[in-house]
Structure formats: structure tokens, C-alpha cells
Design a protein around this motif. Structure first.
Motif, mmCIF file in Angstrom:
data_model
loop_
_atom_site.group_PDB
_atom_site.id
_atom_site.type_symbol
_atom_site.label_atom_id
_atom_site.label_comp_id
_atom_site.label_asym_id
_atom_site.label_seq_id
_atom_site.Cartn_x
_atom_site.Cartn_y
_atom_site.Cartn_z
ATOM 1 N N LEU A 427 -53.570 -5.404 -65.560
ATOM 2 C CA LEU A 427 -54.280 -6.003 -66.697
ATOM 3 C C LEU A 427 -55.132 -7.218 -66.324
ATOM 4 O O LEU A 427 -56.279 -7.342 -66.775
ATOM 5 C CB LEU A 427 -53.283 -6.351 -67.817
ATOM 6 N N GLU A 430 -58.755 -6.773 -65.493
ATOM 7 C CA GLU A 430 -59.733 -6.529 -66.554
ATOM 8 C C GLU A 430 -59.848 -7.725 -67.496
ATOM 9 O O GLU A 430 -60.942 -8.090 -67.918
ATOM 10 C CB GLU A 430 -59.338 -5.286 -67.359
ATOM 11 N N ILE A 431 -58.716 -8.322 -67.818
ATOM 12 C CA ILE A 431 -58.710 -9.410 -68.792
ATOM 13 C C ILE A 431 -58.326 -10.697 -68.083
ATOM 14 O O ILE A 431 -57.251 -10.777 -67.477
ATOM 15 C CB ILE A 431 -57.739 -9.096 -69.946
ATOM 16 N N ARG A 432 -59.196 -11.682 -68.194
ATOM 17 C CA ARG A 432 -58.975 -12.892 -67.416
ATOM 18 C C ARG A 432 -58.060 -13.889 -68.116
ATOM 19 O O ARG A 432 -57.687 -13.711 -69.281
ATOM 20 C CB ARG A 432 -60.318 -13.506 -67.041
ATOM 21 N N ASN A 434 -58.255 -16.859 -69.437
ATOM 22 C CA ASN A 434 -58.584 -17.496 -70.729
ATOM 23 C C ASN A 434 -58.246 -16.592 -71.909
ATOM 24 O O ASN A 434 -57.775 -17.061 -72.942
ATOM 25 C CB ASN A 434 -60.078 -17.834 -70.795
ATOM 26 N N GLU A 435 -58.528 -15.306 -71.754
ATOM 27 C CA GLU A 435 -58.250 -14.351 -72.816
ATOM 28 C C GLU A 435 -56.740 -14.083 -72.909
ATOM 29 O O GLU A 435 -56.169 -14.015 -74.002
ATOM 30 C CB GLU A 435 -58.982 -13.022 -72.564
ATOM 31 N N ILE A 438 -54.860 -16.749 -74.780
ATOM 32 C CA ILE A 438 -54.953 -16.594 -76.235
ATOM 33 C C ILE A 438 -53.980 -15.500 -76.709
ATOM 34 O O ILE A 438 -53.260 -15.673 -77.701
ATOM 35 C CB ILE A 438 -56.397 -16.213 -76.651
ATOM 36 N N MET A 439 -53.936 -14.403 -75.971
ATOM 37 C CA MET A 439 -53.038 -13.308 -76.359
ATOM 38 C C MET A 439 -51.581 -13.751 -76.332
ATOM 39 O O MET A 439 -50.817 -13.464 -77.246
ATOM 40 C CB MET A 439 -53.242 -12.100 -75.440
#
Lengths: 458, 458
Positions: A427, A430-432, A434-435, A438-439
Motif C-alpha cells: 500500500l 501507492e499511497i504516501r 501524508n495520505e 489522514i486515514m
């Protein structure tokens, strides 16, 4: 694994009127999913109504016991596996279709409803619920919501997310919430509905869903286009979508996929066929007739040797049965598979096909590709035998290279299966951070004690 | 209102290369929206790229200065008003259409792009972006994203949310995030994309959006059905949608709406007409012809006196221009209006019409109804003169009764305008504390310092 406390077990018995088990042979049945991985829960409860779910959650919250919502256990990434033990909440008794309203085109269902049963029920009323994962005959609406399931018809109709108007769900605090609307539109407050959809059971336990329906299309036409070259088939896909007509499905089967189900199509597939596209159009009778003919001509122009159109529903069903049998038929090739559902922009499919061929060549492992090419979603199955350490390592390196190529081509590592446990480590590619931060923050807002489906996604 | 510190102003000048203002006469231009309310910001900045937005946000975060993202200020609920002063981030210089890819049917745009310009640009390439708020000739994509705008075509095509694949956005920390995908599908991680869409600029500042496009329908047919009874028109709406054809628009105008734009339709509307339905179908030429004829017969059967079909694009445009002129033409009736965009399930529209008549009778104020009846979304305009205290109170009590009725009938207080400041006090009637608590929690995850568009929604 420590057992569940006797006092808690008794409370669960009392809440569910005895619909709970801790017998090892029964726990076994709730310990696996389609990944073939295996984690025993401490107990399985079978609540009948949302109120019971809320009571169970309150106990688990107090005791810090993991809770794992589970539909049919057909997930591909381990979303319903009790990786940290705890209590599995099986939704099999919450399986009522509460309402199908043919005036407002809205239905209300419980999470344990089998997707295929729901299809039949709405179709009887002349209505249509498009999301149709290949597992529709046994998967549940609850599972579909958890993973935001898609299926072949997503090309034209979108995915589960696009058909959810509102939810009733139990928070990890035990509070029951209602999100969204019962109407076609609504923007009051943040969109909790679509935040919960696809959250893989980590934010809340869905106990009821309000779903949007469409009128059932008057006619459907299903055809199979047989291509002598996988590259011609791949390039045909993106041209079809560019055309003014969006078919409702454009499925893709490569040579190995064809080999696995060759005798099931209901027609002869010559040995020189490298790829099949299953294309389906729907709409009013006249349109379907016209679109069907145009697509036939189009596929031949794009290099198809032959286009076979299903003469009736029975022939179409045979064709789809072959496609749906694929996932399990692959085991003819090797005892183990890693199944990835990558997505690339449709005009990059030809390039992705080349990359997959390269991976096959490098690893020597068969990589079988099929799936929803119409929206760029290709199911890549890396076949191997995990008894051999080398094969296991090679398979993993194949996944690595596959994801690398996918992201390089502007794609995503999962189109509809979710992250679960199998894609966790990929994961962050694909998703760094910072994101992800938040998640994780959102997860903590819903579930400060991390009791709901822990050990998933991130 | 304290001025903005000189040092900060200088930093803003330096970041934006001088594209900042604190001149009172310029600030005025960024102090209002379509609600007619008025709040002066301390400064307005005009960044050109996301990097500049991030730098501005960092300064504001450090100093605790409110930041208010603003498109064209056409919002109906005060979403872009600087109710607590601070810095307005005007997106007018971030107005590039970066890419329209006709192979993958995907576009990338900056938030300041005017929606209507985007429509023209994609249509030139034979593509279609369905969301079409009535303000499309001047509103921005950024504003549409903030409120999750809809418009007439939502009946068939859904709302802004359904066309957003991914976002680039600046968090209140100044970090730039990328959410979602560039592909047709994707479920990796929580759905931050749809959480930010409709969050009314309170979670992040969108600096780029990846939007999904469709092929442009081959043909469109527009017709107006003239009904002698508002009740017959209302009941026709829900029957049309039940039919196998979903028109792309079913707009509704009541007697007062008709009166306001009577001379603009391009055809004569007799005095005994109580309601007009504007119905539009699209698709391939053959289908549109057939659907159009069926709908004409259908409307007559349902009680329409006459159905006028636009002979060409020009006639259709005239009809739509009349519909779009309505919102401002209403001021012919009274100097002030409260405009609410309630939604009810479509089969409750006839009941809602009765309830609105009751409100008119009780308050003596004209309540003009028009809007997207096809998805139950009715724009109710309560007309009054705010110079008279009694009228103001009566108008507010009318809103009260309107929302009460809406919620009683299973509806929502806002279909597409958002909550902003005007519906804040009503939100808890629809969304209860458990859900609001989660929303506030999410807000705190994104924006712990509450600097982003403070004083909105809740």
C-alpha cells in the motif's frame, strides 16, 4: 491462543439467544477466505438484528476484544480473517431483503443478503442492481460494501459505492449510526456513507444498506470475440470504449485462461486463439441489436477471427459460467496462486500485457490474466507451488514487479478486492505517508481502541 | 476587524508574486455569495499553482488565520463567505484544463475552471461531463466539488461526486496530498476523494481534480409538458421514472415560476397552466426519437394539455435559458428570498406539493417551487421583504415547516447546495449527535487548528 472468558461467552449467548459458538470444529469454518490463509477466531456470533450487534460491540469494546465482521468469506485479500483472534460477527442471520420499492427505485437490505439472491429479487420486479462480483452466487452485500466490489458490469454502471444511498452501521463504541439518505440526492454533512464503503470493515459494522436501483434493461446481448493475438485484443479494448457506445461488460481472457475453461464455453475455441473478449451490451431491443452488430464488425476490423453472439439467455449463461469458473479452474495449472486485481488506464492495457509477458519470462511462472478489461481492471494470477521455497520467492518477486509496472503506468494495486492483509505491505507504494496519516487518523476517530478488524489495510 | 499583520501580508505578496490584495474596495468583491450575506475578508490571494497554495496555508496555520477557498462565489448557502475574516483563496488564476484524454475518458482540471467552459472543451472532443448546475456559465469546478453540485442531468447521470476519480489537495498543515486514482476503478485505502467532495472546503483545498468523462450522447430531445394541475404534474414525475426509460432531466416549474419567466419560453403558455415539466432524453438517434414519442404520449395520458418538443438546439436552448433565468427572475415577486433545495423520495412529491401549498396559505408568503423533480430535488423559494420584521419571522417559520415536512417524508434538507452557514442550525434535525461527533472528529483529523473555512456546516 487464549480462550474467550467464560463470563463474556455467557453474555454473548444471552445477547444472541444462543447463536454463538466456540467449538473448534465450528470456528474452523470461519477461519479462512479465498486467500487460502487461516486464522482461528475465539468465538463466532450470529446476531439477528442491529441491536444485538450493538450489544456485542459494547462488550468487545469494554474488554478490548477484536471484532471481525464476516459475510461469506469469499474475499480475496483476507478482509474477513481474524488475524488477531477475537470474535467473528457472521452476518448469515441478518439476511433479509427488507424492502424493494419499485416507485422510488430504492431497496433496503441487511448485510447478510447473498448478492445473487438480491439480483433475482429486484429483477423479478423489473429492476436492476448492477454490481455483480464473480462470486455473486455466494458472496454477501455486506462483503461487497466492505470491499466496494465491482464486477464485469462496472464498465457501464460503476461499482458498489455508486449504488449506496445510505447505511445503518454500528460504531466500535456500540452506537448505531445512520448515514446518507433515502433519496436520489443528498449532501448534508460529510459523506460518511462512502467513507464506510470500501473501508474493509475497519470503521463500522454495516447492519443495513439503502441501495439505489435502476430499471431493468429491456434487452441484453452477449458475444465472444476470438482474437489470434493478445495484443490485438488488448488494443481493441481501449478502442471499443472510445467509441460512442459503452458496452456494459468487456471481459478479457488470455490464452492460459482459455485453456483452463476451454470445454465450458459452449463453442469450439481453436488452438490458435490467444485471447477472448466477452462483450455485453444492454438497453432497448433496437439499440442492443444495432450496438451488437456494430461491435461485431468492429472486433473483426480490430483483428478478431470470429465473433460468436449468444443466441439466447441459455447460451449467454454458459459463456458467463465459463468466465466465472475461471478463478477456481486455474488450480489445474498449479496448486497455489497469488491473485492480484490491478487496474491501469485502458489505453495502457497493451503495455501492461507486454509487462506481464516479461514477468512470466523472467520468473518462469505462469501468469494468467483475465478480468474486467473494459475498465482496465485485470486479474493477474501468478500460479506456483508453495511447497517449493524458490517458487514462493519467485511468485513474490513477480507480484513486486507487477505492482511496480502497474503504478508506473498510472494504475492502482487494487480495483475491487481491497487491501486486507495481502496488499498491506504494498500500500505505501501507492499511497504516501501524508495520505496514510489522514486515514489512520480517521480510523482512530471511529475506533480509538482499534477493536474493529485490526491488522488490516495499514 | 483587525488588519492582517504587515509581515504576513509581505509574505503573501512574495509567495504569489504580488497577486494579493487588502484594498477595501477589492475585498468587497470577495465578501458575498448568492445568499446575499456579506462578510469582509482581511485579504484575498490569487495563487497560480498548488505549491503557492501550500505556502499560503503554512503561514495561515502558523498564525491561526482562517482560510476560505472561493470559486465564483455563486454558492447558495454561504460556503465561500469569510464569516470569521481571514484570507480568501480565490482560485481564479488556477483555471487551466490540464488534460482531456479521449482515449481513457479522463480529464484533469484546476479548481478555477468555469464549469461551462469545461463542458464546451470536452464536448468539442465528443465527450461529456454530465454535472450541470444552473450556474454553470459562471460557477467553478472547485465550487462544484466543494458542494457536490448536481443539476438537471443528475436524474440519469448522478452528481459531481460520481465523476471525481481523484484529487490533489492541500491539507491545513500545508502538505499536498493525492487521493483516489487516474483509472476507472480503485479501492486502495479509505475513500478520501469522496470525503473531500461535498465537505464545503472545510477539510482540504482542492488544487487539481481528475474527472471521469463519458462519450457525448449522439442525440438529445427536449420537450415541455404543460399541465393544468400541479398535482397531475407531480404525480406524472414519479410515474415517468418508474418507466423503463430514465430521462436525463425532469425539471418542474410551478405556476409562480412560470409567471416569472412566461415570456422567455419561446412558446405561449396559457394562463390555466399550473405546472410545466421540462423533460430531456438522450442516447442514439433512434432511441431518442422513440423515447421522445413515448414520453409525449405518456404525459398526455397523465393529464398534460400539451407537449411541445424543441425542434432544434436553438429552441431547446431557449427553453433551458428560461429555466436557468428563474433563480434571479424570482426577485420580480419580492426583494428577498430564502432558497432551499430539499429532496424527497420521488413518490412523495405530490404530498410535498400539498405541504408547500399549506405553508403558503399559513404564512401568506409566496413559495415558488421549481427544480430537479426527477430526483425529488425541489428548489423552494420563500419570497419576502426583509425590511419588515414580520415577514422575516414568517419566512423563517416557513423554512422551519418546510424542513419538518421534508424530513417527515423521508427526505433531506439539502440535495446539492450544501449546509454552509444558512442550514447549520437545521442540520441536527437531520443528522444526529452520534454522526455529527464522527464528522467533527474527521474535521479535527484534517484541520486540528480549525483554520480551514471555519464556522461552516457544524
Amino acid at each position: 491462543m487464549a480462550d474467550i472468558k467464560e463470563s463474556i461467552y455467557r453474555e454473548l449467548v444471552s445477547i444472541t439467544n444462543g447463536h454463538v459458538t466456540r467449538e473448534p470444529e465450528e470456528l474452523c469454518c470461519y477461519s479462512y477466505d479465498a486467500t487460502g490463509r487461516f486464522f482461528l477466531p475465539h468465538a463466532v456470533v450470529f446476531p439477528a438484528v442491529s441491536h444485538e450487534v450493538a450489544e456485542i460491540v459494547k462488550i468487545a469494546a469494554k474488554e478490548g476484544i477484536p471484532l471481525i465482521p464476516r459475510g461469506s468469506g469469499s474475499g480475496m485479500t483476507g478482509g474477513s480473517l481474524p488475524v488477531k483472534g477475537g470474535i467473528v460477527i457472521a452476518t448469515s442471520r441478518m439476511n433479509r431483503i427488507i424492502e424493494i420499492d419499485d416507485e422510488t427505485l430504492v431497496a433496503r437490505v441487511e448485510p447478510g443478503v447473498i448478492t445473487g439472491n438480491f439480483h433475482h429479487a429486484v429483477e423479478k420486479k423489473g429492476l436492476f442492481y448492477p454490481p455483480d462480483p464473480a462470486s455473486s452466487s455466494f458472496c454477501t452485500i455486506g462483503g461487497n460494501l466492505g470491499e466496494c466490489a465491482g464486477g464485469p458490469r462496472a464498465v457501464k454502471y460503476g461499482v458498489t459505492r455508486d449504488y449506496v444511498l445510505g447505511l445503518e452501521a454500528v460504531l466500535p463504541s456500540g452506537n448505531i449510526i445512520n448515514t446518507g439518505v433515502k433519496t436520489a440526492k443528498g449532501v448534508a454533512g460529510y459523506d460518511l456513507t462512502r467513507l464506510i464503503v470500501g473501508s474493509e470493515g475497519t470503521l463500522a459494522i454495516v447492519t443495513q444498506a439503502t441501495l439505489k436501483l435502476l430499471p431493468l434493461p429491456e434487452a441484453v446481448k452477449t458475444m465472444a470475440a476470438l482474437f489470434p493475438s493478445i495484443h490485438k485484443a488488448a488494443s481493441a479494448v481501449s478502442s471499443i470504449i472510445k467509441d460512442a457506445v459503452i458496452p456494459r461488460c468487456v471481459e478479457f481472457l488470455d490464452r492460459s485462461s482459455i485453456a483452463c475453461v476451454r470445454d465450458r464455453f459452449g463453442f469450439h475455441v481453436p488452438d490458435d486463439i490467444e485471447a477472448i473478449l466477452i462483450i455485453e451490451v444492454d438497453g432497448s431491443c433496437g439499440v442492443v441489436e444495432e450496438d451488437g452488430k456494430n461491435l461485431e464488425t468492429f472486433c473483426v476490423k480490430k483483428g478478431a477471427n470470429r465473433v460468436i453472439t449468444a443466441a439466447d439467455k441459455a447460451e449467454a449463461s454458459t459463456l458467463w459460467a465459463a468466465r466465472k469458473a475461471l478463478s477456481s479452474a486455474l488450480f489445474r495449472m498449479a496448486p497455489d496462486k497469488i491473485n492480484e486485481d490491478i487496474v491501469v488506464p485502458i489505453n495502457r492495457i497493451p503495455e501492461m500485457v507486454l509487462r506481464i509477458e516479461r514477468i512470466q519470462k523472467r520468473t518462469g511462472l505462469p501468469v494468467v490474466s483475465f478480468g474486467h478489461a473494459g475498465d482496465g481492471n485485470i486479474h493477474c494470477n501468478i500460479m506456483y507451488d508453495k511447497r517449493y521455497k524458490d517458487a514462493q520467492n519467485l511468485a513474490e518477486s513477480a507480484v513486486d514487479e507487477l505492482f511496480e509496472a502497474t503504478l508506473e503506468l498510472g494504475g492502482t494495486i487494487t480495483g475491487e478486492h481491497g487491501v486486507g492483509i495481502t496488499k498491506m505491505k504494498y500500500l505505501p507504494r501507492e499511497i504516501r505517508e501524508n495520505e496514510l496519516k489522514i486515514m489512520r487518523g480517521i480510523k482512530a476517530v471511529f475506533d480509538p481502541g482499534n477493536i474493529l478488524n485490526p491488522g488490516k489495510i495499514f
